[in-house]
Design an enzyme around this catalytic site. Structure first.
Site, PDB file in Angstrom:
ATOM      1  N   GLU A  90       0.844  -1.196   0.000  1.00 13.91           N
ATOM      2  CA  GLU A  90       0.000   0.000   0.000  1.00 13.91           C
ATOM      3  C   GLU A  90       0.879   1.246   0.000  1.00 13.91           C
ATOM      4  O   GLU A  90       2.020   1.215   0.480  1.00 13.91           O
ATOM      5  CB  GLU A  90      -0.900   0.004   1.233  1.00 13.91           C
ATOM      6  CG  GLU A  90      -1.830  -1.198   1.310  1.00 13.91           C
ATOM      7  CD  GLU A  90      -2.555  -1.302   2.638  1.00 13.91           C
ATOM      8  OE1 GLU A  90      -3.389  -2.212   2.776  1.00 13.91           O
ATOM      9  OE2 GLU A  90      -2.277  -0.481   3.546  1.00 13.91           O
ATOM     10  N   HIS A 101      -2.084  -5.829  -4.764  1.00 14.12           N
ATOM     11  CA  HIS A 101      -2.640  -6.908  -3.958  1.00 14.12           C
ATOM     12  C   HIS A 101      -1.631  -8.054  -3.876  1.00 14.12           C
ATOM     13  O   HIS A 101      -0.754  -8.193  -4.726  1.00 14.12           O
ATOM     14  CB  HIS A 101      -3.944  -7.404  -4.567  1.00 14.12           C
ATOM     15  CG  HIS A 101      -5.039  -6.378  -4.569  1.00 14.12           C
ATOM     16  ND1 HIS A 101      -6.326  -6.667  -4.179  1.00 14.12           N
ATOM     17  CD2 HIS A 101      -5.048  -5.061  -4.914  1.00 14.12           C
ATOM     18  CE1 HIS A 101      -7.081  -5.587  -4.283  1.00 14.12           C
ATOM     19  NE2 HIS A 101      -6.318  -4.593  -4.730  1.00 14.12           N
ATOM     20  N   GLU A 103      -1.781 -11.309  -4.374  1.00 15.79           N
ATOM     21  CA  GLU A 103      -1.723 -12.233  -5.507  1.00 15.79           C
ATOM     22  C   GLU A 103      -1.064 -11.566  -6.712  1.00 15.79           C
ATOM     23  O   GLU A 103      -0.277 -12.199  -7.428  1.00 15.79           O
ATOM     24  CB  GLU A 103      -3.132 -12.718  -5.872  1.00 15.79           C
ATOM     25  CG  GLU A 103      -3.784 -13.579  -4.801  1.00 15.79           C
ATOM     26  CD  GLU A 103      -4.594 -12.789  -3.783  1.00 15.79           C
ATOM     27  OE1 GLU A 103      -5.530 -13.359  -3.218  1.00 15.79           O
ATOM     28  OE2 GLU A 103      -4.286 -11.589  -3.549  1.00 15.79           O
ATOM     29  N   CYS A 128      -9.769 -11.586  -3.288  1.00 15.53           N
ATOM     30  CA  CYS A 128     -10.852 -10.644  -3.590  1.00 15.53           C
ATOM     31  C   CYS A 128     -11.187 -10.736  -5.081  1.00 15.53           C
ATOM     32  O   CYS A 128     -10.460 -11.344  -5.873  1.00 15.53           O
ATOM     33  CB  CYS A 128     -10.444  -9.226  -3.207  1.00 15.53           C
ATOM     34  SG  CYS A 128      -9.165  -8.510  -4.268  1.00 15.53           S
ATOM     35  N   CYS A 131      -8.403  -9.672  -7.509  1.00 13.12           N
ATOM     36  CA  CYS A 131      -7.331 -10.644  -7.731  1.00 13.12           C
ATOM     37  C   CYS A 131      -7.799 -11.833  -8.562  1.00 13.12           C
ATOM     38  O   CYS A 131      -7.033 -12.390  -9.352  1.00 13.12           O
ATOM     39  CB  CYS A 131      -6.773 -11.122  -6.396  1.00 13.12           C
ATOM     40  SG  CYS A 131      -5.874  -9.822  -5.528  1.00 13.12           S
TER      41      CYS A 131
END
EC number: 3.5.4.5
Length: 292
Positions: A90, A101, A103, A128, A131
């Site tokens: 992030e 993310h 993945e 999510c 991903c």
């Protein structure tokens, strides 16, 4: 990174000691090749999947989560059995869309190590939708298995039924397959050439606007990044993100950056402004931009 890894893997355990020794030998790069994986599995009577599950907290320790404080770890397993760590990255003081993310992190890590196919994705939390869509772009996506602590051996498409992907846009190219945009690296500056070579390996069949990043560190090391486009557009991963992610996963410090070059063929879109915006929150080093 060394101390964080040791705190994550208590050193009163023989398996953890062996893992730390492997990582120490490669300067804490978040990667284990097939031989290392097989040796650990043999010595400690583990299956490949059990070892990957054990490594998830370690992968998550490579996260940078100044916004959520929620660390996600992932391990992408290549078709030859190599382990590529991934973690969510992030960026505070920038747009939330700049996030990487876990993945995506593991897959782009594998891509920059020239992996051609992912067989398994091991992750500590359910992927999510973002991903799932990103993984659907992969070469061999229909054969990928997803493994979670509470549920293993799940086909990717069980998480993404009736999926939208490259085929719906009549695109045959898939992420991780070999790419070539016929970009010529003939600049007198070698760092610019490395950015051009990275751009040449971008996956961008929707915009045909490849771009690459080359980051020079003060010790002379160079990290590059390539653009990974997605059929759904928004899950696409810019080259700066893939480069920063690789730097994080290989224990490079952003404070040691000396130069950053972007090479871009901006036919339908450009990532220059987006890259400059993110960089302004991370370093005082300015982006050097070369239009192709």
């Amino acid at each position: 990174m060394q101390e964080l890894i040791k705190r994550t893997l208590p050193q009163d355990d023989a398996l953890n000691q062996a893992i730390v020794n492997e990582l120490r030998s490669q300067n804490w790069a978040g990667f284990l090749n097939y031989s290392q994986v097989q040796q650990l599995c043999h010595n400690f009577e583990l299956t490949t999947l059990k070892l990957a599950m054990h490594l998830l907290p370690l992968a998550a320790s490579y996260s940078h989560t100044a916004i959520s404080h929620f660390n996600v770890g992932a391990i992408a397993i290549g078709e030859q059995g190599d382990f590529y760590f991934g973690a969510n990255q992030e960026f505070a003081n920038s747009a939330i869309q700049q996030t990487i993310h876990a993945e995506q992190s593991a897959i782009s890590h594998a891509w920059l190590r020239n992996e051609r196919r992912i067989s398994d994705m091991v992750v500590n939390y359910t992927p999510c939708g973002h991903c799932r869509q990103f993984m659907n772009e992969l070469h061999g996506a229909e054969k990928i298995s997803i493994h979670l602590p509470h549920s293993q051996n799940n086909p990717l498409h069980s998480y993404l039924p009736d999926a939208f992907g490259p085929k719906d846009l009549d695109i045959a190219a898939h992420l991780l397959a070999e790419e070539n945009h016929d970009l010529v690296a003939d600049h007198q500056d070698d760092l610019v050439n490395q950015a051009i070579l990275a751009a040449n390996q971008s996956h961008c069949p929707y915009s045909n606007s490849p771009h690459g990043i080359a980051i020079l560190f003060k010790n002379g090391d160079v990290v590059t990044g390539r653009y990974a486009e997605n059929a759904a557009f928004n899950p696409s991963l810019p080259a700066l993100q893939t480069a920063l992610n690789f730097a994080y996963l290989n224990d490079r410090k952003l404070s040691d950056i000396e130069r950053i070059v972007m090479a871009e063929k901006a036919l339908k879109l450009s990532h220059k402004t987006m890259a400059e915006t993110l960089l302004s929150t991370l370093t005082s080093v300015e982006l050097e931009y070369y239009s192709l």
